[in-house]
Design a protein around this motif. Sequence first.
Motif, PDB file in Angstrom:
ATOM      1  N   ASP A  46       1.305   5.323   2.498  1.00 53.02           N
ATOM      2  CA  ASP A  46       0.444   6.249   1.738  1.00 53.02           C
ATOM      3  C   ASP A  46       1.373   6.875   0.668  1.00 53.02           C
ATOM      4  OD1 ASP A  46      -1.219   8.291   1.083  1.00 53.02           O
ATOM      5  OD2 ASP A  46      -0.969   9.565   2.973  1.00 53.02           O
ATOM      6  N   LEU A  47       0.953   6.534  -0.606  1.00 52.10           N
ATOM      7  CA  LEU A  47       1.479   6.971  -1.690  1.00 52.10           C
ATOM      8  C   LEU A  47       0.987   8.603  -2.011  1.00 52.10           C
ATOM      9  CD1 LEU A  47       1.525   3.936  -4.122  1.00 52.10           C
ATOM     10  CD2 LEU A  47       3.189   4.644  -2.444  1.00 52.10           C
ATOM     11  N   SER A  48       0.119   9.026  -1.550  1.00 54.25           N
ATOM     12  CA  SER A  48      -0.553  10.313  -2.096  1.00 54.25           C
ATOM     13  C   SER A  48       0.288  11.430  -1.751  1.00 54.25           C
ATOM     14  CB  SER A  48      -1.749  10.632  -1.269  1.00 54.25           C
ATOM     15  OG  SER A  48      -1.580  11.057   0.251  1.00 54.25           O
ATOM     16  N   GLY A  53      -1.438  20.847  -6.346  1.00 55.84           N
ATOM     17  CA  GLY A  53      -2.651  21.669  -6.198  1.00 55.84           C
ATOM     18  C   GLY A  53      -3.902  20.744  -6.104  1.00 55.84           C
ATOM     19  N   LYS A  54      -3.675  19.384  -6.292  1.00 54.64           N
ATOM     20  CA  LYS A  54      -4.874  18.588  -6.033  1.00 54.64           C
ATOM     21  C   LYS A  54      -4.239  17.305  -5.377  1.00 54.64           C
ATOM     22  CE  LYS A  54      -8.065  19.337  -9.934  1.00 54.64           C
ATOM     23  NZ  LYS A  54      -8.679  18.632 -11.150  1.00 54.64           N
ATOM     24  N   LYS A  55      -5.002  16.609  -4.629  1.00 54.93           N
ATOM     25  CA  LYS A  55      -4.533  15.472  -3.920  1.00 54.93           C
ATOM     26  C   LYS A  55      -4.486  14.191  -5.004  1.00 54.93           C
ATOM     27  CE  LYS A  55      -4.833  12.386   0.158  1.00 54.93           C
ATOM     28  NZ  LYS A  55      -5.189  12.110   1.417  1.00 54.93           N
ATOM     29  N   LEU A  56      -3.396  13.692  -5.176  1.00 54.96           N
ATOM     30  CA  LEU A  56      -3.206  12.541  -6.084  1.00 54.96           C
ATOM     31  C   LEU A  56      -2.931  11.230  -5.150  1.00 54.96           C
ATOM     32  CD1 LEU A  56      -0.812  14.269  -8.356  1.00 54.96           C
ATOM     33  CD2 LEU A  56      -3.622  14.112  -8.723  1.00 54.96           C
ATOM     34  N   ASP A  57      -3.337  10.199  -5.798  1.00 56.08           N
ATOM     35  CA  ASP A  57      -3.406   8.749  -5.008  1.00 56.08           C
ATOM     36  C   ASP A  57      -1.901   8.354  -5.204  1.00 56.08           C
ATOM     37  OD1 ASP A  57      -5.742   8.898  -4.131  1.00 56.08           O
ATOM     38  OD2 ASP A  57      -6.856   7.867  -5.488  1.00 56.08           O
ATOM     39  N   SER A  58      -1.193   8.937  -5.936  1.00 53.61           N
ATOM     40  CA  SER A  58       0.243   8.381  -6.361  1.00 53.61           C
ATOM     41  C   SER A  58       0.986   9.666  -6.987  1.00 53.61           C
ATOM     42  CB  SER A  58       0.092   7.202  -7.313  1.00 53.61           C
ATOM     43  OG  SER A  58       1.416   6.819  -7.922  1.00 53.61           O
ATOM     44  N   PRO A  59       2.390   9.539  -6.705  1.00 53.94           N
ATOM     45  CA  PRO A  59       3.210  10.520  -7.391  1.00 53.94           C
ATOM     46  C   PRO A  59       3.367  10.360  -8.659  1.00 53.94           C
ATOM     47  CG  PRO A  59       4.545   8.982  -5.990  1.00 53.94           C
ATOM     48  CD  PRO A  59       3.298   8.518  -5.854  1.00 53.94           C
ATOM     49  N   ALA A 275      13.008  14.527  -5.714  1.00 60.31           N
ATOM     50  CA  ALA A 275      11.851  14.864  -6.428  1.00 60.31           C
ATOM     51  C   ALA A 275      10.492  14.748  -5.539  1.00 60.31           C
ATOM     52  CB  ALA A 275      11.770  13.771  -7.712  1.00 60.31           C
ATOM     53  N   ASP A 276       9.506  15.500  -6.253  1.00 60.05           N
ATOM     54  CA  ASP A 276       8.288  15.261  -5.413  1.00 60.05           C
ATOM     55  C   ASP A 276       7.261  14.285  -6.091  1.00 60.05           C
ATOM     56  OD1 ASP A 276       7.862  17.784  -3.403  1.00 60.05           O
ATOM     57  OD2 ASP A 276       9.201  18.305  -5.195  1.00 60.05           O
ATOM     58  N   ILE A 317       5.425   9.650   1.131  1.00 60.94           N
ATOM     59  CA  ILE A 317       6.347  10.459   0.274  1.00 60.94           C
ATOM     60  C   ILE A 317       7.431  11.194   0.951  1.00 60.94           C
ATOM     61  CG2 ILE A 317       6.417  11.825  -1.845  1.00 60.94           C
ATOM     62  CD1 ILE A 317       5.558   9.095  -2.237  1.00 60.94           C
ATOM     63  N   GLU A 318       6.862  11.860   1.846  1.00 57.35           N
ATOM     64  CA  GLU A 318       7.902  12.775   2.634  1.00 57.35           C
ATOM     65  C   GLU A 318       8.909  12.052   3.485  1.00 57.35           C
ATOM     66  OE1 GLU A 318       9.271  16.268   3.254  1.00 57.35           O
ATOM     67  OE2 GLU A 318       7.357  16.013   1.932  1.00 57.35           O
TER      68      GLU A 318
END
Length: 348
Positions: A46-48, A53-59, A275-276, A317-318
């Motif tokens: 999962d790359l999201s 503030g919004k769910k993004l499909d990739s960082p 980085a996030d 990502i986490e």
Amino acid sequence: MISDRKLEHLLICKNYDVEFKNKKTGFEDVELIHKALPEIDKNEIDLSTSVFGKKLDSPLFITAITGGHPAAKAINKQLAIAAESKNIALGVGSQRAAIEHPELADTYTVVRKNAPDCLLVGNIGAPQLDLADKAVEILDADILAIHLNPLQESIQPEGDLDARGYLDSINQITKRVDIPVMAKETGCGISAEMAKQLVDAGVSYIDIEGAGGTSWAAVETYRAEDRYLGETFWDWGIPTAISTVEVADAVDVPVVSSGGIRSGLEAAKAIALGADSVGMALPFLKHSVSEEQLTTFIDRFNDSLRIAMFLVGANNIEELKNSNLVISGKTREWLNERGINTKKYSRR
């Protein structure tokens, strides 16, 4: 005129070598620890991310590129369509031109028209308090970025060299607008000390934009009659990997790592350093020939990031942020000199 300068910047970035000469990003000194037994399914990674503030499909962020000249409208339209279709964030170039010259507003409004659900990042300079509300309105922005560019101003023939009161202005902007504010450098990086001051001033996000990618001293060198200053400061700045660690280690706000990142592998290293998300600008400008080229580029980036995550056993990502890595060379020397123990990244 501002509009003419925007066109010059676009043409120079597209057609000339504007990247750092001898200074690199520092990611060459960062090695993720390979897992021979990842024990995950690559296709389920999962790359999201939702930290902006919004769910993004990739960082991946398309960081500030352009606007403010008629030629920029077509580019921003293509970027917007690509960002919307791939559900990634998009930033625009400085909006001052559109506010001072309303006939140029459509070079920015075209973005929201073609990306109704996209996370959009506006853009003004630190002293431009009076432009903040209009910048948010024109773009219908989700985040307002405040760009910091003292080096560019120093080399630019028409540069503003009085930087007094910028921090107070940033503080007032964060109180004035009703959306979060992001501080972003423009290729020289942000130190731990500056990050703390920005967060204390009310900034919610930091885009470090470190050294190693596009050099705005280089861009302005091509515009200047006398190239001495631009050549002298061409490689000035904090390398991106170093700035990422300094800022992520110093403050508790989401961090965008950008400045010379060119692949999902480098992005994975940036995220593992704290980085996030990660940002790119020049590669998107180079690929803005067509929407197909842009979406293909995004797909390739995402796939290379997914492979890097697979090879360290990170499902999301986490988990990638907690992956083990080793920092060596000049990057380790710098961070150790700055009081950061790099060994903490090797066994987490």
